[in-house]
Design a protein around this motif. Sequence first.
Motif, PDB file in Angstrom:
ATOM      1  N   UNK A  45       0.815  -1.213   0.000  1.00  0.00           N
ATOM      2  CA  UNK A  45       0.000   0.000   0.000  1.00  0.00           C
ATOM      3  C   UNK A  45       0.851   1.267   0.000  1.00  0.00           C
ATOM      4  N   UNK A  46       1.935   1.253   0.772  1.00  0.00           N
ATOM      5  CA  UNK A  46       2.710   2.483   0.938  1.00  0.00           C
ATOM      6  C   UNK A  46       3.915   2.570   0.003  1.00  0.00           C
ATOM      7  N   UNK A  47       4.221   1.448  -0.660  1.00  0.00           N
ATOM      8  CA  UNK A  47       5.474   1.402  -1.401  1.00  0.00           C
ATOM      9  C   UNK A  47       5.466   2.332  -2.610  1.00  0.00           C
ATOM     10  N   UNK A  60       3.927   5.091  -2.989  1.00  0.00           N
ATOM     11  CA  UNK A  60       4.093   6.471  -2.519  1.00  0.00           C
ATOM     12  C   UNK A  60       5.571   6.772  -2.222  1.00  0.00           C
ATOM     13  N   UNK A  61       6.257   5.800  -1.616  1.00  0.00           N
ATOM     14  CA  UNK A  61       7.670   6.005  -1.296  1.00  0.00           C
ATOM     15  C   UNK A  61       8.545   6.005  -2.549  1.00  0.00           C
ATOM     16  N   UNK A  62       8.220   5.110  -3.469  1.00  0.00           N
ATOM     17  CA  UNK A  62       8.994   5.075  -4.729  1.00  0.00           C
ATOM     18  C   UNK A  62       8.876   6.424  -5.433  1.00  0.00           C
ATOM     19  N   UNK A 105       8.193   9.321  -3.909  1.00  0.00           N
ATOM     20  CA  UNK A 105       8.894  10.350  -3.136  1.00  0.00           C
ATOM     21  C   UNK A 105      10.399  10.288  -3.359  1.00  0.00           C
TER      22      UNK A 105
END
Lengths: 281, 281
Positions: free
Chosen positions: B106-108, B110-112, B114
């Motif tokens: 779910x969060x990956x 978004x981090x990629x 960022x």
Amino acid sequence: MPDAHNGETTGAGQSPAPVVFFLSDSTGITAETLGSTLLTQFPNHRFERRTIPFITTVVEACRVVDLIDGVAATGSRPIVFSTAVNREIRDILSQSKGHFVDLFGTHMAQLEDALHAAASGEPGKAHGLGDAIRYQSRMAAIEYAIEHDDGQSIRALERAQLILIAPSRCGKTPTTMYLALQHGILAANFPLIEEDFATRSLPEPLRPFVHKCFGLTSVPLRLSQIRQERRPDSKYASLAQCSWEIRNAEETYRFNHIPYVNSGAMSVEEISATILQQMNL
Amino acid sequence: MPDAHNGETTGAGQSPAPVVFFLSDSTGITAETLGSTLLTQFPNHRFERRTIPFITTVVEACRVVDLIDGVAATGSRPIVFSTAVNREIRDILSQSKGHFVDLFGTHMAQLEDALHAAASGEPGKAHGLGDAIRYQSRMAAIEYAIEHDDGQSIRALERAQLILIAPSRCGKTPTTMYLALQHGILAANFPLIEEDFATRSLPEPLRPFVHKCFGLTSVPLRLSQIRQERRPDSKYASLAQCSWEIRNAEETYRFNHIPYVNSGAMSVEEISATILQQMNL
């Protein structure tokens, strides 16, 4: 006003290191745990980490946003992991100039749906006193682990849920402490020494409890390096001695049908997860 | 094949308790931590928890899906928290009949986004050996904490980053162990006893290190209950004695300008987060 702690940088690679904030209206442990796990997927990046726990008022949340915006103004956009539960606090934090990763809100709707119930909205209790009985059992387990560390006491071995055995410096003590602190497991640990190897039998006090025993072994070179730090250039730290002890310990485990794991390339957390699984604790 | 451990039920309320799975291709610690945090938002629900770590092959993942589907067939749909990193494993796990909460994927994205970088896709390293220097500092800190527990040794007080002081049973030892194990903080702890209170001065060995000291205090009734378990009906456990010691400890802290916190209603995690913040560690 919460202040940031842990201004540590890790990893190696590009610079300047992006600043990562872990924000919480509670201890910040959950934000650090999942946030750090996600960041390990970027092994070539360095990060500067700041944890800000106990953000419980609107005023504090606004100050934290100012802090993040200040960092954003001087360099790259910070990454902001948040486990804030309170919607008002969360809404304020989400308006900073950082990349806001909402570890809490993202999954809550799915859980409310699954459970057909509304979330309480109270700040995180996961690392509070919580279930008092479970909490007290963890505290009692720490006391037990200290008393029964390294064969110092056999007073209450019959109460042990687990007895870790291994040659010196294979990781018995930190594993025992971890299992006590995180899981409330009553764990004793006991050294295996040269005298034990002659007969391949367990140290006498452990014999009634063989079914509770779990063995650790290691890699000779690594064990030798670790022992070298404690007693440089000793027989104890020599590669020959380490190899001999490991080989004999493994034979002792097999002879007594004791499960064991090679801790040489494992962390305390990995060793503990393996033990919990294999001993069905 | 991974087996589930921790078949524990917590909380109170409706029945039957939904089964919650914590799945991971690593230790499962992150899944348990965030999953449990999210579940505390439903305080009226009981859950039956099962952790399955080290799911690293397709075959194992398929067996876990069978296990979840078996539970789903006999009762309500299980909740499945996953931190599996490997996409193939994650895709298989997501196809079970449980409510799949993907804490990782779910969060990956978004981090990629960022970081303008792709995730490595390697199984979680957050609880592995990771940064060797940091890991070794945690192991050394545990050793230090055990040696310097409860004033047993003053050998290396000059190396301490923190010296926790308090009357007996205010939480010094578990807090010290937590700070060592989780944060690699070199922490000693030292008891405050009646003799110390007469002059409001610190125990003599601590005086050169007053700037490293942090005090714990408690609530008299709670302290009395805790002491009662150790020595029932003693003067030591009496409410009068506990009140007197707490009052004197607080005066000693103030007199020596030592920061302190009342641990009476706090968990070890909360006390630790407070200390890290206040001592800027």
